[in-house]
Design a protein around this motif. Sequence first.
Motif, short mmCIF file in Angstrom:
data_model
loop_
_atom_site.label_atom_id
_atom_site.label_comp_id
_atom_site.label_asym_id
_atom_site.label_seq_id
_atom_site.Cartn_x
_atom_site.Cartn_y
_atom_site.Cartn_z
N ILE A 257 0.85 -1.00 0.04
CA ILE A 257 -0.10 -0.12 0.00
C ILE A 257 0.81 1.17 0.09
CG2 ILE A 257 -1.80 1.26 1.24
CD1 ILE A 257 -2.71 -1.33 2.53
N GLY A 258 0.73 2.11 -1.11
CA GLY A 258 1.73 3.40 -0.99
C GLY A 258 1.04 4.32 -1.95
N VAL A 259 1.58 5.56 -1.67
CA VAL A 259 1.02 7.07 -2.34
C VAL A 259 1.49 6.82 -3.56
CG1 VAL A 259 0.77 9.31 -2.36
CG2 VAL A 259 0.73 7.89 -0.29
N THR A 260 0.75 7.02 -4.81
CA THR A 260 1.06 7.34 -6.21
C THR A 260 0.43 8.33 -6.67
OG1 THR A 260 -0.74 5.75 -7.14
CG2 THR A 260 1.15 4.76 -6.35
N ALA A 261 -0.36 9.34 -5.81
CA ALA A 261 -0.76 10.47 -6.52
C ALA A 261 0.21 11.54 -6.80
CB ALA A 261 -1.71 11.09 -5.39
N THR A 262 -0.20 12.38 -7.69
CA THR A 262 0.73 13.20 -8.24
C THR A 262 0.99 14.39 -7.11
OG1 THR A 262 -0.11 12.88 -10.41
CG2 THR A 262 1.00 14.90 -10.22
N GLY A 263 2.35 14.31 -7.37
CA GLY A 263 2.80 15.37 -6.05
C GLY A 263 2.84 15.33 -4.67
#
Length: 551
Positions: A257-263
């Motif tokens: 589970i990880g953050v891939t959202a832009t910025g």
Amino acid sequence: MSPTALSRLLRGGAALCAAGLAALLTVSGATWRLDDFFYDQHLSNWGYVPDDDVVIVAIDDRSLNELGQWPWPRDIHAQVLDRLGYAGVRGVALDLVLAEADRSGDDHDLVLAASMRRLGRVALPVTTAPLRQNGPPVEVLPTPVIATAANTLGHTDIELDAEGTTRGMYLKAGLGDSRWPALGLALIGLEPGAAPNPLPGLRRPALVQGSPYQWTRDNYVRIRFAGPPGTFGQVSYSDVLSGQVPAELLRGRWVVIGVTATGLVPRYLTPMSDDVRMHGAEYQANVIEMLLHNRAIVPLSPFWQALLAAAMLLAVVSLMLLSRFQRPLLITGAAALLTAAGSVIVLRLGNLWFPPAATIVMIALAYLAWMVGHLRHWRREANLDTLTRLGNRRRFDHVLQRELASARRTRAPMSLALIDVDYFKAYNDSVGHRAGDKLLQKIAEIIASHARRPRDLAARFGGDEFAVILPDTHVEGAARVADMILADMRKLDARYGQGEDQKVSLSIGLYTCVPGVHTHVRTLFDGADAALYRAKENGRDRREAARLGEL
């Protein structure tokens, strides 16, 4: 020591020197850019299809649009973990920094901790950060409530080279001591037999002690990336939360589970991605897949790198210096190709990385040195008489013209000696041409031994004729040189018959002048030749000198 033995010693020394330089260049890492370029070109064409062991639950742009501003209350993460637990996943790497209590209240942390305990196999990250600007780093752990609920902790230190590309990682790291496994390693270590044993990687030297204020790392490996970004399966966090992801898609798989959202988080360049950067969740997925199937690439230790490079250079230079091998370009070209091919072979078959650039560079430098040496040798040979090893007529003409021009400028005297071997034809007819050649070599040694200043030149002018150029030499100095040559020749006692007068001698004609603007090479020759003629007329085995003058 014989010339042959000395030649062998020099060749062996040259080969050992080249081997030592290759070892030093390899260990120094000076060619890392070339090595990494070669590595990237190969690795980018060496991808593989993952075995459906890992799935990424991405906190992507769509999830942010549906669930609101980041960070979310942690009871949302608890709901997702419960969904994953119901689906029967093997374990979860929750790649989120949870170092502070939830802003919505401690209850949310307690809910997340309870969910983690229910799932049973959850790994959380350990990061580092300075307490203040330019201060020493400290380990950043999850809050105590969450940390005690986690089954394991793992570091998320991502190794970047000078170009900002991630090619490798340390499987163990920690502040002062490398006690934390990498996050992916920590996760699969929750299942007996899933983690590699023994742990691969290039070890930190045992004598190197870590500082309590320094991030210490161990077990370095290069990552075998499956492919460019997007190779691994990925589902949206919001879809898992809403139950839209079928349980069959998650059952029996490791989850990141990880953050891939832009910025929100940095992305990383890899050998597989060109200009497209990879997010941290897929990086962790690559690490897990690599470790599950023993695909980690282990660099050879500096000792073995140096040993292999030295052995290759020793063999190449030894072959180049053997006289029976006349194709050094073929030898060095084949060796360079063999080095590159060998690096690829051990990488493909043994998951071992041998950086070939230093060895190839040294092979190229060895060939360049050989070429320079042979060019100088050929240039020297072009100016030497093959029998006597004195200067030949070409060399003599060049030096005489140069010294005459120099003497004109400096108004310094110069002398020219023409030397003729008396009765050489009779000696040849009596004892044979082979003995005659040996006699010429001995005479050449005598003449050369008395033309020993840096600018003096002894040359073989013709068949049995020699010449000596003596710059900055007056009449008296030229006469002393001629007398010493005659004395040594008499000691040689080169007889060809029984009579007292049946022996080889030398006749020497000397001409000395302070050259003026009208002095030419022909002037020097005519003067020395006239003196030589008088020496022969007056009984030979003598020297005669023309008068000093300015022409």
